[in-house]
Design a protein around this motif. Structure first.
Motif, short mmCIF file in Angstrom:
data_model
loop_
_atom_site.label_atom_id
_atom_site.label_comp_id
_atom_site.label_asym_id
_atom_site.label_seq_id
_atom_site.Cartn_x
_atom_site.Cartn_y
_atom_site.Cartn_z
N TYR A 236 3.83 -0.82 18.58
CA TYR A 236 3.11 -0.91 17.31
C TYR A 236 4.03 -0.50 16.18
O TYR A 236 4.64 0.57 16.22
CB TYR A 236 1.86 -0.03 17.34
CG TYR A 236 0.86 -0.50 18.36
CD1 TYR A 236 -0.17 -1.36 18.01
CD2 TYR A 236 0.96 -0.10 19.70
CE1 TYR A 236 -1.08 -1.81 18.95
CE2 TYR A 236 0.06 -0.54 20.64
CZ TYR A 236 -0.96 -1.40 20.26
OH TYR A 236 -1.84 -1.85 21.19
N GLU A 237 4.11 -1.32 15.16
CA GLU A 237 5.04 -1.09 14.06
C GLU A 237 4.66 0.15 13.24
O GLU A 237 3.49 0.41 13.01
CB GLU A 237 5.04 -2.31 13.15
CG GLU A 237 6.04 -2.20 12.02
CD GLU A 237 6.27 -3.54 11.36
OE1 GLU A 237 7.27 -4.17 11.70
OE2 GLU A 237 5.45 -3.92 10.54
N VAL A 238 5.67 0.87 12.81
CA VAL A 238 5.50 2.04 11.95
C VAL A 238 6.48 1.91 10.78
O VAL A 238 7.67 1.74 10.98
CB VAL A 238 5.76 3.36 12.70
CG1 VAL A 238 5.59 4.54 11.77
CG2 VAL A 238 4.85 3.49 13.91
N LEU A 239 5.93 1.96 9.57
CA LEU A 239 6.74 1.94 8.35
C LEU A 239 6.68 3.32 7.73
O LEU A 239 5.65 4.00 7.78
CB LEU A 239 6.20 0.91 7.35
CG LEU A 239 6.07 -0.52 7.85
CD1 LEU A 239 5.42 -1.39 6.79
CD2 LEU A 239 7.41 -1.07 8.25
N ILE A 240 7.77 3.74 7.10
CA ILE A 240 7.83 5.07 6.52
C ILE A 240 8.40 4.99 5.10
O ILE A 240 9.25 4.15 4.82
CB ILE A 240 8.66 6.01 7.42
CG1 ILE A 240 8.43 7.46 7.06
CG2 ILE A 240 10.11 5.65 7.40
CD1 ILE A 240 8.88 8.42 8.14
N ALA B 10 2.80 4.20 7.44
CA ALA B 10 1.82 3.17 7.78
C ALA B 10 2.05 2.78 9.23
O ALA B 10 3.16 2.43 9.62
CB ALA B 10 1.99 1.95 6.88
N THR B 11 1.00 2.88 10.04
CA THR B 11 1.09 2.58 11.47
C THR B 11 0.18 1.40 11.79
O THR B 11 -1.01 1.44 11.48
CB THR B 11 0.68 3.80 12.31
OG1 THR B 11 1.47 4.92 11.92
CG2 THR B 11 0.87 3.53 13.79
N ASN C 92 0.82 -1.21 0.00
CA ASN C 92 0.00 0.00 0.00
C ASN C 92 0.85 1.26 0.00
O ASN C 92 0.50 2.24 -0.66
CB ASN C 92 -0.96 -0.01 1.18
CG ASN C 92 -2.12 -0.95 0.95
OD1 ASN C 92 -2.69 -0.99 -0.14
ND2 ASN C 92 -2.48 -1.71 1.96
N LEU C 93 1.98 1.25 0.71
CA LEU C 93 2.87 2.42 0.66
C LEU C 93 3.43 2.60 -0.75
O LEU C 93 3.54 3.74 -1.23
CB LEU C 93 4.01 2.26 1.67
CG LEU C 93 3.65 2.51 3.13
CD1 LEU C 93 4.81 2.15 4.04
CD2 LEU C 93 3.22 3.95 3.36
N ASN C 94 3.76 1.52 -1.41
CA ASN C 94 4.24 1.63 -2.80
C ASN C 94 3.14 2.15 -3.72
O ASN C 94 3.43 2.91 -4.66
CB ASN C 94 4.78 0.29 -3.29
CG ASN C 94 6.16 -0.01 -2.75
OD1 ASN C 94 6.99 0.89 -2.63
ND2 ASN C 94 6.41 -1.25 -2.41
N VAL D 183 9.56 2.13 13.49
CA VAL D 183 9.40 1.47 14.79
C VAL D 183 9.10 0.02 14.50
O VAL D 183 8.13 -0.28 13.81
CB VAL D 183 8.26 2.10 15.62
CG1 VAL D 183 8.08 1.34 16.92
CG2 VAL D 183 8.48 3.57 15.86
N GLU D 184 9.92 -0.89 15.01
CA GLU D 184 9.71 -2.31 14.74
C GLU D 184 8.96 -2.97 15.89
O GLU D 184 9.24 -2.71 17.05
CB GLU D 184 11.05 -3.02 14.52
CG GLU D 184 10.88 -4.43 14.05
CD GLU D 184 12.16 -5.02 13.50
OE1 GLU D 184 12.11 -6.15 13.02
OE2 GLU D 184 13.21 -4.36 13.57
#
Length: 123
Positions: free
Chosen positions: A106-110, A94-95, A37-39, A121-122
């Motif tokens: 809680y994981e956070v992708l950037i 994406a959180t 989804n980020l892509n 945040v892993e």
């Protein structure tokens, strides 16, 4: 009777190992969905930028429809947002709404407009 007890103990141990391994696979599957989804956000932002010469924080403008969350009858456990934008750059995030391993994190992708997806945040 003792043989049955030994077999039950062995089955219990194997089940515990299998369940803990499955938890990791579920978290990996959710992360893969979030990366996809980020892509998609990146692709939509680039297309919008080619037309308007700017990036946007509005998903409607760029044509991205976030997937439905689990609580809304969907299957996604991530929230998506564009957290930073100007004429030449953007940053999307994406959180996770779910703590995959029960540690309270809680994981956070950037994703920045240039570069790969990073784990901020892993979990």
């Amino acid at each position: 009777m003792n043989e049955v007890l030994v077999v039950l103990v062995i089955v219990g141990i194997l089940s515990t190992i299998a369940i803990s391994s499955m938890g990791d696979l579920v978290g990996d599957a959710y992360r893969t969905e979030a990366e996809s989804n980020l892509n998609m956000i990146k692709t939509r932002q680039e297309y919008y930028h080619m037309k308007k010469f700017e990036y946007s924080t509005d998903f409607n403008k760029i044509g991205f429809n976030p997937p439905k969350k689990e609580k809304d009858g969907g299957q996604s456990v991530y929230s998506y947002e564009v957290i930073e934008v100007d004429k030449t750059t953007f940053t999307a995030q994406a959180t996770a709404d779910k703590d995959f391993d029960g540690d309270g994190i809680y994981e956070v992708l950037i994703l920045r407009h240039e570069g790969p997806i990073q784990v901020k945040v892993e979990d």
